[in-house]
Design an enzyme around this catalytic site. Structure first.
Site, PDB file in Angstrom:
ATOM      1  N   HIS A   2      35.850  45.532  71.130  1.00 44.79           N
ATOM      2  CA  HIS A   2      36.851  46.703  71.293  1.00 44.79           C
ATOM      3  C   HIS A   2      36.553  47.578  72.494  1.00 44.79           C
ATOM      4  CE1 HIS A   2      39.677  50.387  69.349  1.00 44.79           C
ATOM      5  NE2 HIS A   2      39.877  50.253  70.887  1.00 44.79           N
ATOM      6  N   HIS A  12      45.779  49.012  67.260  1.00 47.25           N
ATOM      7  CA  HIS A  12      45.037  50.230  67.119  1.00 47.25           C
ATOM      8  C   HIS A  12      45.871  50.845  65.967  1.00 47.25           C
ATOM      9  CE1 HIS A  12      43.032  49.748  70.675  1.00 47.25           C
ATOM     10  NE2 HIS A  12      42.800  51.086  71.029  1.00 47.25           N
ATOM     11  N   GLU A  15      44.146  55.892  63.842  1.00 44.50           N
ATOM     12  CA  GLU A  15      43.383  56.715  64.820  1.00 44.50           C
ATOM     13  C   GLU A  15      44.023  58.066  64.977  1.00 44.50           C
ATOM     14  OE1 GLU A  15      43.632  55.412  68.921  1.00 44.50           O
ATOM     15  OE2 GLU A  15      41.774  56.291  69.619  1.00 44.50           O
ATOM     16  N   ASP A  61      34.975  51.393  73.414  1.00 44.67           N
ATOM     17  CA  ASP A  61      36.137  51.777  73.519  1.00 44.67           C
ATOM     18  C   ASP A  61      36.388  51.854  75.155  1.00 44.67           C
ATOM     19  OD1 ASP A  61      38.903  52.069  72.791  1.00 44.67           O
ATOM     20  OD2 ASP A  61      38.539  54.054  71.978  1.00 44.67           O
ATOM     21  N   ASP A  62      35.931  52.874  75.645  1.00 40.69           N
ATOM     22  CA  ASP A  62      36.071  53.304  77.094  1.00 40.69           C
ATOM     23  C   ASP A  62      34.891  54.010  77.607  1.00 40.69           C
ATOM     24  OD1 ASP A  62      39.247  52.983  77.191  1.00 40.69           O
ATOM     25  OD2 ASP A  62      38.905  54.228  75.450  1.00 40.69           O
TER      26      ASP A  62
HETATM   27  N1  ADE Z   1      43.496  52.789  75.147  1.00 39.31           N
HETATM   28  C1  ADE Z   1      42.086  53.159  75.506  1.00 39.31           C
HETATM   29  N2  ADE Z   1      41.491  53.574  74.726  1.00 39.31           N
HETATM   30  C2  ADE Z   1      42.326  54.138  73.646  1.00 39.31           C
HETATM   31  C3  ADE Z   1      42.320  54.876  72.313  1.00 39.31           C
HETATM   32  N3  ADE Z   1      41.017  55.374  72.093  1.00 39.31           N
HETATM   33  N4  ADE Z   1      43.166  54.945  71.670  1.00 39.31           N
HETATM   34  C4  ADE Z   1      44.487  54.429  71.986  1.00 39.31           C
HETATM   35  N5  ADE Z   1      44.452  53.635  73.112  1.00 39.31           N
HETATM   36  C5  ADE Z   1      43.502  53.475  74.043  1.00 39.31           C
HETATM   37 ZN    ZN Z   2      40.913  51.273  71.858  1.00 38.91          ZN
END
Ligand code: ADE
Ligand code: ZN
Length: 347
Positions: free
Chosen positions: A19, A203, A206, A284-285
């Site tokens: 992810h 997703h 969350e 994630d990012d």
């Molecule tokens: N897109 C990128 N990161 C995300 C996240 N944590 N939640 C939802 N969309 C995303």
């Molecule tokens: Zn994500």
């Protein structure tokens, strides 16, 4: 603090990541370079300045704010070679952490809204997928990401357009803000993707409740959930995730940033795994958060994972992956070597 042996364990372990979003993972140094090359201004001209800008927005606006940052930084990509450069940077970073298999969400709609043709983005990503394996030994599997805030028609069009890229895209996912954008809105896109043979994930749980995880399972027929933190509110759902081996691809540091979890100590991952739900850990990012090695370190240091539980979680990332099961023998060989070594040292 982790000891050196634990740090070595995390570094040496062959890893998979389920992810991670390409557009949210552009290293900020590269974003600054691309911004300069393409004459696209960013809110700051140093990585430190970008960090300050990001932090102020995330503090105020959580996930919504994050999506704004994501869009702004990704706007530096204009040409095929920019998209290729971004994924090559991710692959290089993966290799440096001994990540050998990576499932990357590609959120083309974030590029479409700036008028970038799909071929430009996809051909850049395609080229990087080939080069990453050849140059860094990293296998990249793409999951096309729907922006759930867009209309159903726009998402259906996007899924149809993936037909041309079936050789490089293996899954469909859906991200962005959950609240106000129920899964049912994208039922047609998911039905279409299922007919195309794509792996399905979304997703959910969350920034909204357990009901949305149920909706993703029942309405969209997903076999994986991204995040899934809120399943702890629903014992029946937890049993369903366990019995049906639905992986929750969790991202602890991201959950702290967006408010989905209060702290590492309170993060639901370890309770979910002890309840028998398959979970894996991803970043994630990463530029906004931390990389996978750091996520694993935090799992041991702050999230109450034992070493054995972390090894099982890392194994899940291969076991429940789209195409990475072939690496299980490599992982298991590493794990048995690690365990033998640990036993010998303790005798
Ligand atoms: N897109 C990128 N990161 C995300 C996240 N944590 N939640 C939802 N969309 C995303
Ligand atoms: Zn994500």
């Amino acid at each position: 603090m982790l000891n050196t042996r634990q740090m070595k364990m995390i570094l040496n372990m062959p890893k998979a990541e389920n992810h991670i979003h390409i557009e949210g993972s552009i290293p900020w140094e590269l974003a600054l370079e691309l911004g300069q090359k393409n004459h696209v201004p960013l809110p700051a001209d140093t990585t430190e300045g970008i960090r300050e800008w990001v932090q102020s927005i995330l503090k105020k606006d959580g996930l919504n704010g994050f999506m704004l940052c994501d869009r702004t930084i990704n706007s530096v990509c204009l040409h095929e070679e920019d998209y290729e450069a971004v994924v090559m940077a991710l692959a290089k970073n993966a290799a440096s952490q001994n990540v050998i298999y990576q499932e990357l969400h590609l959120d083309y709609p974030l590029n479409e809204e700036r008028g970038i043709p799909m071929e430009v983005v996809m051909e850049g990503y395609r080229s990087a997928q080939k080069k990453a394996k050849a140059l860094y030994g990293v296998e990249i599997v793409y999951i096309a990401g729907l922006d759930r805030t867009l209309s159903s028609e726009q998402c259906v069009r996007f899924v149809r357009s993936l037909e041309k890229y079936r050789d490089m895209v293996d899954g469909l996912g859906m991200d962005c803000e959950e609240k106000g954008h129920p899964c049912i809105k994208h039922k047609e896109s998911y039905a279409l993707a299922k007919d195309m043979g794509l792996f399905l994930t979304a997703h959910a749980g969350e920034d909204d409740g357990a009901y949305n995880i149920w909706d993703a399972i029942r309405e969209l027929k997903v076999t994986r959930i991204d995040h899934g933190c809120r399943c702890l509110d629903d014992a029946v759902l937890m049993k369903y995730l366990k019995d049906n081996e639905i992986l929750c691809a969790m991202c602890p540091t991201s959950n702290l940033w967006t408010g989905a979890a209060g702290s590492y100590e309170e993060h639901p991952a370890v309770d979910m795994m002890r309840a028998g739900i398959p979970i894996s850990i991803s970043s994630d990012d990463p530029p906004y958060m931390v990389d996978l090695v750091q996520e694993y370190a935090l799992a041991l240091e702050k999230m109450h994972f034992t070493e054995d539980e972390l090894i099982q979680t890392a194994r899940n990332a291969f076991l429940y992956s789209i195409k990475g099961q072939k690496y299980l023998p490599v992982f298991d060989q590493w794990a048995s070597g690690f365990i033998d070594n640990k036993c010998n040292k303790s005798h």
